[in-house]
Design an enzyme around this catalytic site. Structure first.
Site, short mmCIF file in Angstrom:
data_model
loop_
_atom_site.label_atom_id
_atom_site.label_comp_id
_atom_site.label_asym_id
_atom_site.label_seq_id
_atom_site.Cartn_x
_atom_site.Cartn_y
_atom_site.Cartn_z
N ASP A 170 -0.11 -1.02 -2.30
CA ASP A 170 0.82 -0.43 -3.45
C ASP A 170 0.56 -0.88 -4.90
O ASP A 170 0.80 0.02 -5.83
CB ASP A 170 2.44 -0.69 -3.42
CG ASP A 170 2.87 -0.02 -2.05
OD1 ASP A 170 1.97 0.56 -1.40
OD2 ASP A 170 4.00 -0.18 -1.62
N ASP A 254 1.54 4.27 -8.36
CA ASP A 254 1.29 2.95 -7.38
C ASP A 254 -0.01 3.33 -6.82
O ASP A 254 -0.56 4.46 -6.82
CB ASP A 254 2.29 3.38 -6.06
CG ASP A 254 3.61 2.97 -6.29
OD1 ASP A 254 4.11 2.46 -7.56
OD2 ASP A 254 4.42 2.75 -5.23
N HIS A 303 3.31 8.03 -1.73
CA HIS A 303 2.14 7.21 -1.19
C HIS A 303 1.65 8.30 -0.06
O HIS A 303 1.99 8.99 0.64
CB HIS A 303 2.57 6.13 -0.33
CG HIS A 303 3.13 5.01 -1.26
ND1 HIS A 303 3.60 4.01 -0.93
CD2 HIS A 303 3.30 4.98 -2.58
CE1 HIS A 303 4.02 3.33 -1.74
NE2 HIS A 303 3.86 3.93 -2.92
N ASP A 305 -1.04 7.85 1.90
CA ASP A 305 -1.81 7.55 3.08
C ASP A 305 -0.85 7.70 4.31
O ASP A 305 -1.52 7.51 5.55
CB ASP A 305 -2.14 6.05 3.06
CG ASP A 305 -1.15 5.00 2.63
OD1 ASP A 305 -0.14 5.59 2.31
OD2 ASP A 305 -1.45 3.84 2.42
N CYS A 407 -0.80 0.39 4.51
CA CYS A 407 -0.04 -0.14 3.48
C CYS A 407 0.01 -1.91 3.30
O CYS A 407 0.22 -2.48 2.35
CB CYS A 407 1.48 0.45 3.69
SG CYS A 407 1.76 1.99 3.49
#
Length: 422
Positions: A170, A254, A303, A305, A407
Site C-alpha cells: 500500500d 496508495d 486497490h 490487485d 498486499c
C-alpha cells in the site's frame, strides 16, 4: 549533456531529480552520491573544520539492491509486513466509504483499539509461516520495524491514531531501481512510513533511488463529507463518473493502486487514489514509463490487485464481478485475460477490510510459481491448467486485516530487465 527534470509539486525534503533518465539506474547513482558526498564534506569543513564520512556506497548497476519492473520476474528479495501491534482505524469518513456496511458496527466498537487479540495472534503466526515459505523458495525476506501505533497524534488539520505496518504494497512502489513512498489517503496511516524508513535508508545507501510523493495535509477538504454511504445505486453512478470519497483537493494515492508491466503501468481512480495523484505519478515516471488509467464496474474501488492482477507477460486475472471498461485495449494488444473462480472463503469468516476476492490477490514468485491460499482449491486448479505451480500457504486470519499475498508484500528485487509488453 545533463537533463534535469523538475517536478511540479516536488517531494518532501529533497526534490526528486532524474539524471539521464531511469534507464541508467544504479550505474549513475554512484556518481550522484559522490557529488552529494563532496558537497556535504565541503559544508562540514566550513562549519566544523573537519569532514564527516557519509556511509553511502558507490554501487555498480548489477549490485543495486532494488530492481523490479513487473509482477512476475523471478523474485529475489521481498518486504513482508507485520501484523503485530495492528489496530482498527478510527471510523472516519474515508474509512466508512471504503468498508462494507455489515462491518460498520465493528469499527464503531473497536476503532482506535487493537484488533481482537486471538484473531491477531493467528494472523501473526500465519505471516511468520509465509516468511518461512518464501525463504524456502529462495527469496530473501525483509521486515518493517515494530512501532507503537496506539499513540494519538494531532496535526493542524486532524487528530488520529495509527493503524498498522501490515501491507507494504500500500505504501511502497518499486519501479526499476526506485522506491516511491505513496501519500496514502487514510489519516490513520499518516505516519506508517516510519516503520519502513530503516529499510529504505539501507537500500538508499546501497544505491537505490528514493522518492517520497508530496504528503497530503488530509484536511477535511480532501474528503467529500456528503459522499453517499448506503445507497449502492448512487455509489455506482458516482464511480462511473470517476468520483469517490476523496476529492481533487491535493494529490493522494496508495501504491497498491498501480500494477506494473514493464514500461506500462496500470492504475485506477479509487476511494484512496485521485486523479491528481495519478497525474503526479504520470509526470514523475515519464518519459520512460507510460501510466494508463483504467476503470472497473466497482462502486467501492480500493486497490487494483483484487480486481486486476497481472501474473505474466500478456497474462492477467480479471475479477468476473468487476468488468474492465477498457478491456478491448488488452485484447487488441494480444493479452490473455483469465477470470478466476468464485472465492471459497466461508461467509462467516470476518473480512473487516476487504472482500472475498482477496483470493486472486496472489504473488508470483516467477512465471511458473505462485503463492496461493491453501484453502482455495479451485484457484489452485486454475493455475495448474495455466502451467503454473501453486505454492500453498494459509493466511485466512491475515486476510481479515485487508490483504492477500500481494498486499502483504512488496517485491524489492526481481531478476529481469525493462521491456515493453503492451
Amino acid at each position: 549533456m545533463l537533463r534535469i527534470k523538475c517536478l511540479r509539486g516536488g517531494c518532501r525534503g529533497a526534490e526528486a531529480i532524474h539524471l539521464f533518465g531511469a534507464m541508467l539506474g544504479c550505474a549513475l547513482t554512484g556518481w550522484t552520491q559522490k557529488a552529494f558526498q563532496s558537497s556535504l564534506s565541503t559544508a562540514g569543513s566550513r562549519v566544523q573544520g573537519k569532514v564527516v564520512e557519509d556511509h553511502v556506497t558507490e554501487t555498480k548497476e548489477q549490485d543495486c539492491p532494488v530492481c523490479s519492473y513487473n509482477e512476475w520476474d523471478p523474485l529475489e528479495e521481498v518486504i513482508v509486513g507485520r501484523a503485530e501491534n495492528s489496530r482498527v482505524p478510527p471510523f472516519t469518513v474515508e474509512v466508512k466509504a471504503s468498508t462494507y456496511e455489515k462491518y460498520w458496527p465493528f469499527y464503531q466498537k473497536y476503532g482506535g483499539h487493537s484488533f481482537p487479540e486471538d484473531h491477531l495472534k493467528k494472523a501473526v503466526a500465519e505471516i511468520e509461516e509465509l516468511c518461512n515459505v518464501l525463504r524456502h523458495e529462495g527469496v530473501t525476506v525483509r521486515r518493517p520495524e515494530l512501532i507503537d501505533l496506539s499513540q494519538v497524534y494531532t496535526t493542524p488539520d486532524f487528530t488520529s491514531s495509527g493503524m498498522y505496518a501490515a501491507m507494504p504494497r500500500d505504501i511502497l512502489l518499486v519501479v526499476g531501481n526506485e522506491i516511491i513512498e505513496a501519500p496514502m489517503a487514510w489519516r490513520s496511516r499518516f505516519f506508517e512510513y516510519r516503520a519502513y524508513r530503516p529499510l529504505i535508508k539501507e537500500y538508499f545507501r546501497k544505491g537505490a533511488k528514493w522518492t517520497t510523493a508530496p504528503k497530503p495535509t488530509m484536511s477535511d477538504d480532501l474528503y467529500d463529507q456528503e459522499y453517499p454511504m448506503q445507497t449502492l445505486a448512487d455509489r455506482n453512478k458516482l464511480a462511473a463518473q470517476g468520483k469517490f470519497v476523496t476529492t481533487e483537493h491535493e494529490p493522494c494515492f496508495d501504491a497498491a493502486e498501480f500494477m506494473r508491466a514493464g514500461r506500462d503501468i496500470f492504475v485506477q481512480r479509487s476511494q484512496v487514489t485521485n486523479y491528481m495523484g495519478i497525474e503526479w505519478m504520470r509526470r514523475h515516471l515519464a518519459p520512460h514509463y507510460k501510466v494508463h488509467t483504467i476503470s472497473f464496474k466497482d462502486p467501492n474501488a480500493l486497490h487494483i490487485d483484487a480486481t486486476f492482477n497481472i501474473i505474466g507477460p500478456g497474462l492477467a486475472l480479471l475479477n468476473p464481478e468487476r468488468p474492465c471498461d477498457q478491456i478491448d485495449m488488452f485484447y487488441k494488444a494480444g493479452w490473455t485475460i483469465v477470470k478466476p473462480p468464485t472465492p471459497m472463503i466461508p461467509d462467516d469468516h470476518p473480512m473487516w477490510m476487504s472482500s472475498k476476492w482477496l483470493s486472486m490477490n496472489v504473488l508470483m514468485l516467477d512465471e511458473k510459481r505462485v503463492l496461493v491460499e491453501s484453502n482455495e482449491t479451485s484457484l489452485q486448479k486454475m493455475f495448474e491448467r495455466l502451467g503454473i505451480t501453486p505454492i500453498k500457504v494459509s493466511i485466512r486470519h491475515a486476510n481479515s486485516l485487508g490483504g492477500g499475498f500481494h498486499c502483504w508484500t512488496t517485491d524489492v528485487r526481481r531478476r529481469g530487465t525493462l521491456q515493453s509488453y503492451f
